[in-house]
Enzyme design. Sequence first.
Site, PDB file in Angstrom:
ATOM      1  N   HIS A  73     -15.274  41.807   6.702  1.00  0.00           N
ATOM      2  CA  HIS A  73     -14.044  41.104   7.058  1.00  0.00           C
ATOM      3  C   HIS A  73     -13.143  41.994   7.900  1.00  0.00           C
ATOM      4  CE1 HIS A  73     -14.396  38.195   3.372  1.00  0.00           C
ATOM      5  NE2 HIS A  73     -15.408  38.130   4.197  1.00  0.00           N
ATOM      6  N   ASP A  86     -17.350  42.063   2.580  1.00  0.00           N
ATOM      7  CA  ASP A  86     -15.882  42.065   2.563  1.00  0.00           C
ATOM      8  C   ASP A  86     -15.429  43.209   3.464  1.00  0.00           C
ATOM      9  OD1 ASP A  86     -13.071  41.897   1.680  1.00  0.00           O
ATOM     10  OD2 ASP A  86     -13.849  40.694   0.034  1.00  0.00           O
TER      11      ASP A  86
END
Length: 537
Positions: free
Chosen positions: A330, A296
């Site tokens: 991300h 993430d």
Amino acid sequence: MDLESKVVYQNGRSAVLEIVDGGIYDTKENYELYLNGTSAGKVKTTIHKIFNLEPCTHYLAELKKGDEVISQTNFITDYERVTLNVRDFGAYGDGEHDDTLAIQSAIMACPKQGRVLIPKGYYRFVCLFLKSHVNIELAKGAELSAFTEREKFPVYPGAIPTTDGTDEYHIGSWEGDPGKMFCALITATHVKDVNIYGEGTINGNGNFDNWWQNCRDQVIAWRPRMMFLNHCKKINVMGITVKNSPSWNLHPFFSKRLLFIGLDILSPKDSHNTDGLDPESCKDVEILGVHFSVGDDCIAVKSGKIYMGSKYKTPSENITIRQCSMNDGHGSITLGSEIGAGVKNIRVRECKFTDTDRGLRIKTRRGRGQDSVIQDVIFENIRMDGVGTPFVANSFYFCDFDGKTDYVQARHPLPVDERTPEIKSLYFRNINVTNARHAAAFLYGLPEKKIGVVEFEHVRVSYAEDATEGIPAMMCGVGKMKKAGIMAANVEKLVLKDVEIIGQEGDEIVTEQVDEIVTEQVDEIVCQNLSERSVIV
């Protein structure tokens, strides 16, 4: 002596040397380190960790290139009162026994200026709780290996009313709101003056058969973090590796004077919510020489959703991020989306971003609140390679249960009220981007509260030859892009100083409702290829 080096952290058993040779994360050249005349190995990174030192000892650190001494630094290690070896408290370290209580006993028995030593071994455990004034060394070859059975974990409730009913005591948190959560593997609540350091590893053992399965469901309680620092002060975490966290790795919460230095934070690229380091409503934080490779955001700076933001009005502020390496996440550096109290004075310098979806990633939306103000965000001397979209500011992030409603996603102006967030100022200087894929920049403010100023200075962006299509920002109505230029909508002032976009498909700059565009010393082609049209494609 033609090379600067300096000690940026030390305790009784270790130190960290910063080498200033113009390198970003990695040194420009390899050096040999000598301590008091004895070789101590190669130096390849700008933030170099030194272990196995003796307390109260003077050290001369010399860097050599060949036979030439090019830098010298003197330091004296700290005083240490006593060492408590967890083996003496009953820890087995054999990978079979539960060593939680033995390690916890050593922590609780440790006096101020003492050291808890976790030597080489494989220690199974559930949760450990820190106390003030403790030093914990996780030695080389030592691994704290977490159990994953939910029934073994204690639970922290969310908000508990105070006895007189005038306030709340917050213990547990989940994604910006008070929430019932499993205790983190390393938990500290109202603790100060702690050092956690060493060459060892904390393994959360997260995988798709346990914590990462059905990750959006609350099963008994929300998933544990790797480390949760709740209302703490003066916490230093140095050198260790953390991997396979059940959810966020390191989560400081309403804490201050924090140092994270020389860490490796690792999770598979496809793991769920394994953010690397998420300071929430924290002040005076330094993140130095940390390597991230996660599933993430590498770093996500937060300050709660509107309830916590408007009630306590505690922004995340004075955060410095230097000499770090961000990989595969991300976002390399993300602000939000839980930023109800705002974010201010963020400095990111001398970092490299590799193969992340986005470089800077701002995630906000209507409903975060009027205290949610982002200002004084500066990125300087950054190198990006393989980043999908290097610069993203998204005011329509479709998070939460109502994220795709008309209120959040409407492109026409809505009334400005207590729910309206704001992005004030973003600055990007001396940044080189290679092998971008989707767009050079995607900046989309609210029509009723435009982004204040975005300034690019000495910025170069080029694209991967085999770039593929992708969505630059998670907002409704945005199509896939490939090799797009700078896309800007609802911005008061866009400043472009010496900006070069190389190899884009279509216009280099596309604007929509941008009040003022300032170009100084910008390539003529950039100035000629500027169009006013819808950024949404």
